[in-house]
Design a protein around this motif. Structure first.
Motif, mmCIF file in Angstrom:
data_model
loop_
_atom_site.group_PDB
_atom_site.id
_atom_site.type_symbol
_atom_site.label_atom_id
_atom_site.label_comp_id
_atom_site.label_asym_id
_atom_site.label_seq_id
_atom_site.Cartn_x
_atom_site.Cartn_y
_atom_site.Cartn_z
ATOM 1 N N GLN A 1 0.857 -1.602 0.631
ATOM 2 C CA GLN A 1 -0.314 0.429 0.429
ATOM 3 C C GLN A 1 0.698 1.511 0.130
ATOM 4 O O GLN A 1 1.752 1.712 0.184
ATOM 5 C CB GLN A 1 -0.532 0.274 1.178
ATOM 6 N N LEU A 2 0.216 2.144 -0.298
ATOM 7 C CA LEU A 2 0.925 3.248 -0.139
ATOM 8 C C LEU A 2 0.076 4.128 1.003
ATOM 9 O O LEU A 2 -1.227 4.236 1.251
ATOM 10 C CB LEU A 2 0.715 4.452 -1.358
ATOM 11 N N GLN A 3 0.760 5.578 1.482
ATOM 12 C CA GLN A 3 0.536 6.016 3.412
ATOM 13 C C GLN A 3 1.266 7.276 2.458
ATOM 14 O O GLN A 3 2.279 7.560 2.326
ATOM 15 C CB GLN A 3 1.457 5.575 4.708
ATOM 16 N N THR B 1 -1.027 7.228 -6.497
ATOM 17 C CA THR B 1 -1.285 5.530 -6.774
ATOM 18 C C THR B 1 -0.230 4.828 -7.303
ATOM 19 O O THR B 1 1.334 6.140 -7.469
ATOM 20 C CB THR B 1 -1.844 5.550 -7.898
ATOM 21 N N SER B 2 0.442 3.144 -7.086
ATOM 22 C CA SER B 2 1.355 3.362 -7.845
ATOM 23 C C SER B 2 1.574 0.635 -8.407
ATOM 24 O O SER B 2 1.000 0.740 -7.431
ATOM 25 C CB SER B 2 2.588 3.004 -7.062
ATOM 26 N N GLY B 3 1.081 1.063 -9.497
ATOM 27 C CA GLY B 3 0.757 -0.176 -9.821
ATOM 28 C C GLY B 3 -0.032 -0.796 -9.007
ATOM 29 O O GLY B 3 -2.050 -0.282 -9.066
ATOM 30 N N SER B 4 0.205 -2.484 -8.825
ATOM 31 C CA SER B 4 -1.316 -2.673 -7.762
ATOM 32 C C SER B 4 -1.426 -2.106 -6.255
ATOM 33 O O SER B 4 -2.128 -3.111 -5.645
ATOM 34 C CB SER B 4 -1.333 -3.718 -8.350
ATOM 35 N N LEU B 5 -0.509 -1.476 -5.747
ATOM 36 C CA LEU B 5 -0.460 -1.180 -4.254
ATOM 37 C C LEU B 5 -1.992 0.142 -3.970
ATOM 38 O O LEU B 5 -2.169 0.490 -5.020
ATOM 39 C CB LEU B 5 0.342 -0.548 -4.066
ATOM 40 N N THR B 6 -2.304 -0.423 -3.199
ATOM 41 C CA THR B 6 -3.682 0.112 -2.269
ATOM 42 C C THR B 6 -3.256 1.969 -2.868
ATOM 43 O O THR B 6 -2.411 2.196 -1.816
ATOM 44 C CB THR B 6 -3.990 0.234 -1.348
ATOM 45 N N PRO B 7 -3.549 2.315 -2.815
ATOM 46 C CA PRO B 7 -3.190 4.254 -3.564
ATOM 47 C C PRO B 7 -3.603 4.905 -1.821
ATOM 48 O O PRO B 7 -4.737 4.001 -1.414
ATOM 49 C CB PRO B 7 -4.875 4.950 -4.293
ATOM 50 N N ASP B 8 -3.756 6.014 -1.293
ATOM 51 C CA ASP B 8 -4.246 7.026 -0.797
ATOM 52 C C ASP B 8 -4.566 8.200 -0.908
ATOM 53 O O ASP B 8 -3.971 8.697 -2.608
ATOM 54 C CB ASP B 8 -2.848 6.516 0.329
ATOM 55 N N THR B 9 -5.101 8.964 -0.304
ATOM 56 C CA THR B 9 -5.397 10.135 -0.441
ATOM 57 C C THR B 9 -5.447 11.009 0.711
ATOM 58 O O THR B 9 -5.706 11.027 1.812
ATOM 59 C CB THR B 9 -7.134 10.297 -0.732
ATOM 60 N N THR B 10 -4.779 12.495 0.084
ATOM 61 C CA THR B 10 -4.920 13.590 1.159
ATOM 62 C C THR B 10 -5.761 14.122 1.624
ATOM 63 O O THR B 10 -7.008 13.913 1.482
ATOM 64 C CB THR B 10 -4.378 14.560 0.347
ATOM 65 N N ALA B 11 -5.727 14.532 2.794
ATOM 66 C CA ALA B 11 -7.088 15.620 3.385
ATOM 67 C C ALA B 11 -7.383 16.414 2.410
ATOM 68 O O ALA B 11 -6.350 17.072 1.192
ATOM 69 C CB ALA B 11 -6.111 16.238 4.526
ATOM 70 N N ALA B 12 -7.824 17.116 2.774
ATOM 71 C CA ALA B 12 -8.684 18.219 1.872
ATOM 72 C C ALA B 12 -7.718 19.279 1.877
ATOM 73 O O ALA B 12 -6.772 20.017 2.439
ATOM 74 C CB ALA B 12 -10.243 18.639 2.294
ATOM 75 N N ILE B 13 -7.724 20.021 0.211
ATOM 76 C CA ILE B 13 -6.932 21.599 0.032
ATOM 77 C C ILE B 13 -7.930 22.338 -0.518
ATOM 78 O O ILE B 13 -8.659 22.036 -1.449
ATOM 79 C CB ILE B 13 -5.905 20.831 -0.635
ATOM 80 N N THR B 14 -8.156 23.660 0.295
ATOM 81 C CA THR B 14 -8.615 24.321 0.327
ATOM 82 C C THR B 14 -8.356 25.679 -0.647
ATOM 83 O O THR B 14 -6.399 26.092 -0.531
ATOM 84 C CB THR B 14 -9.182 24.956 1.480
#
Length: 279
Positions: A12-14, A95-108
């Motif tokens: 995964q990605l973190q 994202t990176s290939g088959s690794l579980t992606p991650d998403t940032t917190a909200a950006i205003t």
């Protein structure tokens, strides 16, 4: 016995470093995100050279900068990401290939640097010569993503095409919404189409739609034909007397009632009813 635990395979990605929570449109985030490789238990996987790709997960703008970064000791650090678009809330997904992606917190995202002018209210499409437009123009200072930019700026208007003289206050300061609202603008000159150009130092200028100038109020009259004739009293003269009615710029004015009467010598002129000017 003694056992040493080691990270498993990357799964995964973190997001290790969250990007800035607020930023200007089109301006690089002050704090750039960093993303780590982790196994299923969240342990850092210290692999070099894994490509991590960034993309917008939320918001309708455009993600700028270098959108890929390679891991060094398991961490991919981005350097110049920016978000361009309407003011609002955004998030970045990694994202990176088959690794579980991650998403940032909200950006205003708020308005960026002023870059252009936009006509938000066009002047009247038709106007009388030397008479203030019924609909006065409003011009807004915007960034590259069309967001209004607050702050006081001077905006100047001039005639772009068609010639003539522009009346009214030609320079207006913007308000808190980046709007410059003009009042009392008019054009004095020959009838026909005009466009206006709006400018402000350092910004891209903008041209208005066409304003068609029609004849203004009648201000003057001149003999056109039929002067210095001789005729028998009570009979029609050979050339009907005529006059031309014009406005302040010598544009002919139609629909003006003109009365012909004796100026000297006595008698009367028939018919006595007023005659309207033609086109």
């Amino acid at each position: 016995f003694t056992a040493t635990g080691a990270a498993g395979a990357a799964a995964q990605l973190q997001v290790q470093t969250q990007p800035s929570s607020s930023a200007q449109s089109g301006v690089a985030l002050a704090t750039q995100p960093a993303v780590r490789l982790a196994d299923v238990f969240g342990n850092l996987v210290t692999t070099n050279g894994t490509v991590v790709t960034a993309a917008l997960a939320l918001g309708g703008g455009t993600l700028g900068g270098t959108l890929t970064a390679n891991t060094v000791s398991g961490v991919a650090t981005f350097t110049n990401l920016s978000i361009s678009g309407p003011s609002g809330t955004y998030a970045i997904r990694f994202t990176s290939g088959s690794l579980t992606p991650d998403t940032t917190a909200a950006i205003t995202i708020g308005a960026g640097a002023a870059s252009r002018l936009a006509v938000v209210t066009q002047p009247s499409t038709t106007a009388q010569n030397a008479v203030a437009f019924a609909q006065q123009p409003r011009v807004q200072v915007q960034d590259a993503a069309n967001n209004p930019v607050a702050g006081v700026r001077s905006v100047t208007v001039a005639i772009n095409t068609g010639g003539g003289t522009l009346g009214g206050t030609a320079t207006i300061n913007t308000d808190a919404s980046g709007l410059a609202t003009f009042t009392g603008l008019s054009i004095t000159g020959t009838t026909g189409g005009r466009t206006l150009v709006f400018s402000s130092a350092g910004l891209t200028s903008i041209v208005s739609g066409t304003v068609t100038i029609t004849a203004g109020a009648p201000t003057q009259m001149a003999v056109n034909a039929g002067n210095s004739q001789t005729a028998i009293a009570g009979s029609a003269v050979a050339t009907a007397p005529s006059v031309v009615v014009r406005d302040v710029s010598n544009n002919p004015v139609s629909g003006v009632a003109v009365t012909f009467a004796v100026a000297s010598g006595g008698g009367s002129v028939l018919p006595v009813a007023a005659v309207n000017t033609n086109a």
